[in-house]
Enzyme design. Structure first.
Site, PDB file in Angstrom:
ATOM      1  CG  LEU A   1      -1.937  -1.083   1.370  1.00 46.73           C
ATOM      2  CD1 LEU A   1      -2.645  -1.002   2.722  1.00 46.73           C
ATOM      3  CD2 LEU A   1      -2.956  -0.972   0.235  1.00 46.73           C
ATOM      4  CG  ASP A   2       0.455   4.316  -2.875  1.00 42.34           C
ATOM      5  OD1 ASP A   2       1.242   3.497  -3.377  1.00 42.34           O
ATOM      6  OD2 ASP A   2      -0.453   4.889  -3.516  1.00 42.34           O
ATOM      7  CE  LYS A   3       6.276   8.171   4.604  1.00 37.61           C
ATOM      8  NZ  LYS A   3       7.025   9.389   4.384  1.00 37.61           N
TER       9      LYS A   3
ATOM     10  CB  THR B   1      -2.690   3.638   1.128  1.00 36.49           C
ATOM     11  OG1 THR B   1      -2.603   4.366  -0.098  1.00 36.49           O
ATOM     12  CG2 THR B   1      -3.937   2.768   1.091  1.00 36.49           C
TER      13      THR B   1
ATOM     14  CE  LYS C   1      -2.605   7.483  -3.227  1.00 32.88           C
ATOM     15  NZ  LYS C   1      -1.283   7.441  -2.609  1.00 32.88           N
TER      16      LYS C   1
END
Ligand code: URA
Length: 261
Positions: free
Chosen positions: A115-117, A119, A216
Protein backbone atom coordinates in the site's frame (compact mmCIF):
# COMPACT_ATOMS: atom_id res chain seq x y z
CA UNK A 1 2.38 -2.56 -5.81
CA UNK A 2 5.06 -5.07 -6.73
CA UNK A 3 5.24 -8.32 -4.81
CA UNK A 4 7.71 -8.27 -1.97
CA UNK A 5 10.12 -11.17 -1.97
CA UNK A 6 9.58 -13.95 0.54
CA UNK A 7 12.11 -13.96 3.37
CA UNK A 8 13.05 -10.33 2.74
CA UNK A 9 13.97 -10.09 6.37
CA UNK A 10 14.84 -12.84 8.80
CA UNK A 11 15.03 -11.74 12.37
CA UNK A 12 17.42 -13.54 14.69
CA UNK A 13 15.76 -15.02 17.77
CA UNK A 14 17.10 -16.13 21.14
CA UNK A 15 18.19 -19.73 21.11
CA UNK A 16 16.10 -20.70 24.15
CA UNK A 17 13.04 -19.18 22.51
CA UNK A 18 13.80 -21.04 19.28
CA UNK A 19 14.03 -24.33 21.21
CA UNK A 20 10.77 -23.60 23.04
CA UNK A 21 8.96 -22.66 19.82
CA UNK A 22 10.25 -25.86 18.19
CA UNK A 23 8.65 -27.82 21.04
CA UNK A 24 11.92 -29.18 22.46
CA UNK A 25 11.33 -27.91 26.00
CA UNK A 26 9.95 -24.97 27.94
CA UNK A 27 12.04 -21.82 27.85
CA UNK A 28 13.55 -22.75 31.26
CA UNK A 29 14.10 -26.34 30.11
CA UNK A 30 15.84 -25.07 26.98
CA UNK A 31 18.16 -22.96 29.13
CA UNK A 32 19.06 -26.05 31.13
CA UNK A 33 19.83 -27.96 27.91
CA UNK A 34 22.07 -25.13 26.78
CA UNK A 35 23.88 -24.86 30.13
CA UNK A 36 24.47 -28.60 30.02
CA UNK A 37 26.25 -28.22 26.66
CA UNK A 38 23.66 -30.32 24.81
CA UNK A 39 22.83 -27.66 22.19
CA UNK A 40 24.96 -26.98 19.12
CA UNK A 41 24.50 -24.26 16.51
CA UNK A 42 26.24 -24.97 13.21
CA UNK A 43 28.33 -27.59 15.00
CA UNK A 44 29.44 -25.38 17.91
CA UNK A 45 28.23 -25.95 21.47
CA UNK A 46 26.37 -22.85 22.66
CA UNK A 47 25.93 -22.35 26.41
CA UNK A 48 25.48 -18.61 26.53
CA UNK A 49 21.83 -17.84 27.29
CA UNK A 50 21.57 -14.60 25.30
CA UNK A 51 22.77 -16.24 22.05
CA UNK A 52 20.69 -15.69 18.96
CA UNK A 53 20.06 -17.83 15.89
CA UNK A 54 18.77 -17.13 12.39
CA UNK A 55 15.85 -19.58 12.47
CA UNK A 56 15.76 -20.23 8.74
CA UNK A 57 19.51 -20.45 8.24
CA UNK A 58 21.33 -21.84 11.27
CA UNK A 59 21.43 -25.57 11.97
CA UNK A 60 20.46 -26.20 15.59
CA UNK A 61 20.99 -29.65 17.13
CA UNK A 62 20.07 -31.01 20.56
CA UNK A 63 21.94 -34.16 21.55
CA UNK A 64 23.05 -34.46 17.94
CA UNK A 65 19.49 -34.30 16.46
CA UNK A 66 18.51 -31.40 14.28
CA UNK A 67 15.64 -29.24 15.54
CA UNK A 68 13.49 -27.06 13.28
CA UNK A 69 10.64 -24.66 13.87
CA UNK A 70 7.19 -26.00 13.01
CA UNK A 71 6.47 -25.89 9.31
CA UNK A 72 3.05 -24.23 9.72
CA UNK A 73 3.10 -20.96 7.79
CA UNK A 74 1.91 -17.81 9.56
CA UNK A 75 -0.85 -15.50 8.25
CA UNK A 76 -1.44 -12.12 9.88
CA UNK A 77 -3.25 -8.95 8.91
CA UNK A 78 -2.26 -5.41 9.86
CA UNK A 79 -4.38 -2.29 9.89
CA UNK A 80 -1.69 -0.14 8.30
CA UNK A 81 -1.59 3.45 9.48
CA UNK A 82 -0.49 6.28 7.17
CA UNK A 83 3.19 7.17 7.25
CA UNK A 84 4.67 3.66 6.99
CA UNK A 85 6.32 2.14 3.93
CA UNK A 86 5.07 -1.32 2.89
CA UNK A 87 8.45 -2.97 3.02
CA UNK A 88 10.30 -5.01 5.61
CA UNK A 89 13.41 -2.85 5.47
CA UNK A 90 14.16 0.63 4.21
CA UNK A 91 17.79 1.44 3.41
CA UNK A 92 17.02 5.09 4.20
CA UNK A 93 15.73 4.25 7.66
CA UNK A 94 12.18 5.54 7.16
CA UNK A 95 9.34 3.95 9.20
CA UNK A 96 8.22 0.62 7.74
CA UNK A 97 5.33 -1.73 8.48
CA UNK A 98 7.93 -4.20 9.83
CA UNK A 99 8.11 -2.07 12.99
CA UNK A 100 4.47 -2.82 13.69
CA UNK A 101 4.73 -6.60 13.34
CA UNK A 102 5.84 -9.34 15.80
CA UNK A 103 8.80 -10.39 13.68
CA UNK A 104 10.64 -12.14 16.48
CA UNK A 105 7.74 -14.58 16.82
CA UNK A 106 7.25 -15.09 13.09
CA UNK A 107 10.64 -15.34 11.39
CA UNK A 108 10.49 -14.95 7.63
CA UNK A 109 7.29 -12.87 7.71
CA UNK A 110 6.82 -10.55 4.72
CA UNK A 111 4.02 -8.36 3.42
CA UNK A 112 1.91 -9.45 0.48
CA UNK A 113 1.90 -6.57 -1.99
CA UNK A 114 2.09 -2.95 -1.02
CA UNK A 115 0.00 0.00 0.00
CA UNK A 116 1.29 3.51 -0.62
CA UNK A 117 2.87 5.28 2.33
CA UNK A 118 -0.20 7.48 2.81
CA UNK A 119 -2.73 4.64 2.30
CA UNK A 120 -4.31 2.99 5.35
CA UNK A 121 -6.04 -0.34 5.77
CA UNK A 122 -5.64 -4.05 5.30
CA UNK A 123 -2.17 -5.39 4.62
CA UNK A 124 -1.60 -9.14 4.70
CA UNK A 125 1.58 -10.74 6.03
CA UNK A 126 2.63 -14.34 5.69
CA UNK A 127 5.57 -16.70 5.66
CA UNK A 128 3.82 -18.69 2.90
CA UNK A 129 5.40 -17.83 -0.43
CA UNK A 130 2.92 -19.94 -2.43
CA UNK A 131 -0.15 -18.19 -1.12
CA UNK A 132 1.53 -14.79 -1.60
CA UNK A 133 2.40 -15.60 -5.17
CA UNK A 134 -1.12 -16.76 -5.92
CA UNK A 135 -2.63 -13.63 -4.41
CA UNK A 136 -0.37 -11.33 -6.40
CA UNK A 137 -0.03 -13.09 -9.71
CA UNK A 138 -1.90 -11.16 -12.43
CA UNK A 139 -3.78 -14.26 -13.56
CA UNK A 140 -5.13 -14.81 -10.02
CA UNK A 141 -5.44 -11.18 -8.92
CA UNK A 142 -8.10 -11.14 -6.25
CA UNK A 143 -10.59 -8.39 -5.55
CA UNK A 144 -9.47 -5.47 -3.45
CA UNK A 145 -12.02 -3.07 -2.03
CA UNK A 146 -10.96 0.49 -1.30
CA UNK A 147 -12.69 3.55 0.10
CA UNK A 148 -11.35 6.70 -1.52
CA UNK A 149 -11.98 10.26 -0.47
CA UNK A 150 -11.86 12.34 -3.64
CA UNK A 151 -11.67 16.09 -4.02
CA UNK A 152 -14.98 16.70 -5.80
CA UNK A 153 -18.17 14.81 -6.66
CA UNK A 154 -17.97 12.07 -9.26
CA UNK A 155 -20.17 12.73 -12.29
CA UNK A 156 -22.36 9.95 -13.67
CA UNK A 157 -20.13 9.97 -16.73
CA UNK A 158 -16.92 9.55 -14.71
CA UNK A 159 -18.52 6.76 -12.70
CA UNK A 160 -19.48 4.97 -15.91
CA UNK A 161 -15.94 5.38 -17.27
CA UNK A 162 -14.49 3.71 -14.17
CA UNK A 163 -17.05 0.94 -14.46
CA UNK A 164 -16.13 0.35 -18.07
CA UNK A 165 -12.34 0.56 -17.60
CA UNK A 166 -10.38 3.80 -17.90
CA UNK A 167 -7.18 4.18 -19.92
CA UNK A 168 -3.97 4.30 -17.85
CA UNK A 169 -0.47 4.95 -19.16
CA UNK A 170 0.44 1.27 -18.70
CA UNK A 171 -2.70 -0.04 -20.42
CA UNK A 172 -6.45 0.05 -19.73
CA UNK A 173 -7.68 -0.69 -16.22
CA UNK A 174 -10.17 -3.53 -15.98
CA UNK A 175 -13.76 -2.51 -15.19
CA UNK A 176 -14.23 -1.56 -11.53
CA UNK A 177 -17.24 -1.64 -9.24
CA UNK A 178 -18.03 1.86 -8.05
CA UNK A 179 -20.35 2.96 -5.27
CA UNK A 180 -20.73 6.39 -3.73
CA UNK A 181 -20.79 6.14 0.07
CA UNK A 182 -23.53 7.89 2.01
CA UNK A 183 -22.73 10.16 4.97
CA UNK A 184 -23.11 7.38 7.54
CA UNK A 185 -20.84 4.98 5.61
CA UNK A 186 -18.28 7.73 5.08
CA UNK A 187 -18.19 8.41 8.84
CA UNK A 188 -17.11 4.82 9.43
CA UNK A 189 -14.04 4.99 7.19
CA UNK A 190 -10.94 6.05 9.16
CA UNK A 191 -9.52 8.23 6.39
CA UNK A 192 -6.09 9.63 7.27
CA UNK A 193 -6.96 13.26 6.72
CA UNK A 194 -7.31 16.34 8.86
CA UNK A 195 -10.11 18.66 7.85
CA UNK A 196 -12.12 17.40 4.92
CA UNK A 197 -12.36 20.00 2.11
CA UNK A 198 -15.80 21.16 1.00
CA UNK A 199 -17.18 19.14 -1.89
CA UNK A 200 -15.12 16.01 -1.10
CA UNK A 201 -16.86 12.73 -1.82
CA UNK A 202 -16.25 9.20 -0.48
CA UNK A 203 -16.38 6.43 -3.08
CA UNK A 204 -15.96 2.68 -2.75
CA UNK A 205 -13.95 1.16 -5.57
CA UNK A 206 -13.49 -2.58 -6.08
CA UNK A 207 -10.77 -3.68 -8.45
CA UNK A 208 -8.95 -6.91 -9.08
CA UNK A 209 -5.63 -5.58 -10.31
CA UNK A 210 -2.72 -4.29 -8.28
CA UNK A 211 -0.69 -1.94 -10.38
CA UNK A 212 1.33 0.82 -8.81
CA UNK A 213 -0.85 3.70 -7.51
CA UNK A 214 -3.69 2.11 -9.42
CA UNK A 215 -6.64 3.62 -7.59
CA UNK A 216 -5.12 7.10 -7.55
CA UNK A 217 -4.36 6.86 -11.26
CA UNK A 218 -7.86 5.59 -12.08
CA UNK A 219 -9.45 8.59 -10.36
CA UNK A 220 -6.93 10.91 -11.99
CA UNK A 221 -7.99 9.53 -15.37
CA UNK A 222 -11.50 10.84 -14.69
CA UNK A 223 -10.28 14.20 -13.38
CA UNK A 224 -10.42 13.51 -9.64
CA UNK A 225 -7.70 13.60 -7.01
CA UNK A 226 -7.59 11.04 -4.20
CA UNK A 227 -7.19 12.87 -0.89
CA UNK A 228 -7.15 9.74 1.28
CA UNK A 229 -7.27 6.03 0.52
CA UNK A 230 -8.19 3.10 2.75
CA UNK A 231 -8.24 -0.63 1.87
CA UNK A 232 -11.18 -2.42 3.44
CA UNK A 233 -10.87 -5.88 1.90
CA UNK A 234 -8.27 -8.02 0.17
CA UNK A 235 -9.49 -11.19 -1.52
CA UNK A 236 -11.67 -13.00 1.01
CA UNK A 237 -10.28 -10.99 3.95
CA UNK A 238 -12.12 -8.08 5.58
CA UNK A 239 -10.35 -5.55 7.83
CA UNK A 240 -13.43 -5.20 10.06
CA UNK A 241 -12.87 -3.21 13.23
CA UNK A 242 -9.18 -4.01 13.76
CA UNK A 243 -7.65 -0.89 15.35
CA UNK A 244 -5.24 1.17 13.29
CA UNK A 245 -1.63 0.09 13.90
CA UNK A 246 -2.77 -3.30 15.28
CA UNK A 247 -2.31 -6.75 13.79
CA UNK A 248 -4.05 -10.07 14.33
CA UNK A 249 -3.53 -13.64 13.21
CA UNK A 250 -6.04 -14.83 10.61
CA UNK A 251 -8.69 -17.24 11.83
CA UNK A 252 -8.65 -20.87 10.69
CA UNK A 253 -11.57 -20.11 8.35
CA UNK A 254 -9.74 -17.16 6.78
CA UNK A 255 -6.63 -19.28 6.23
CA UNK A 256 -8.73 -22.00 4.60
CA UNK A 257 -10.29 -19.40 2.27
CA UNK A 258 -6.84 -18.12 1.28
CA UNK A 259 -5.48 -21.58 0.66
CA UNK A 260 -8.52 -22.47 -1.42
CA UNK A 261 -7.84 -19.65 -3.87
N1 URA B 1 -3.97 2.12 -5.27
C1 URA B 1 -3.24 3.22 -4.96
O1 URA B 1 -3.23 4.18 -5.70
N2 URA B 1 -2.54 3.20 -3.83
C2 URA B 1 -2.55 2.18 -2.94
O2 URA B 1 -1.90 2.25 -1.90
C3 URA B 1 -3.32 1.06 -3.28
C4 URA B 1 -4.02 1.05 -4.44
Amino acid sequence: MEPSSPGERIVPMRLQRFLARAGVASRRGAENLMSAGRVRVNGEVVRELGSRVEPLEDVVCVDGREVRLGEDPAYLMLHKPAGYLSTMRDPRGRPTVAELMPLADYPGLFCVGRLDKDTTGLLLFTTDGDVAQRLLHPSFEKEKRYAALIDAPLSARAKRALEQGVALDDGPAAPARVRVLDAREREEVPFALGKEPDGAMAVELTIHEGRKHQVKRMFKAVGRKVLALHREAFGPLELGDLAQGSWRALTGDEVRLLRAL
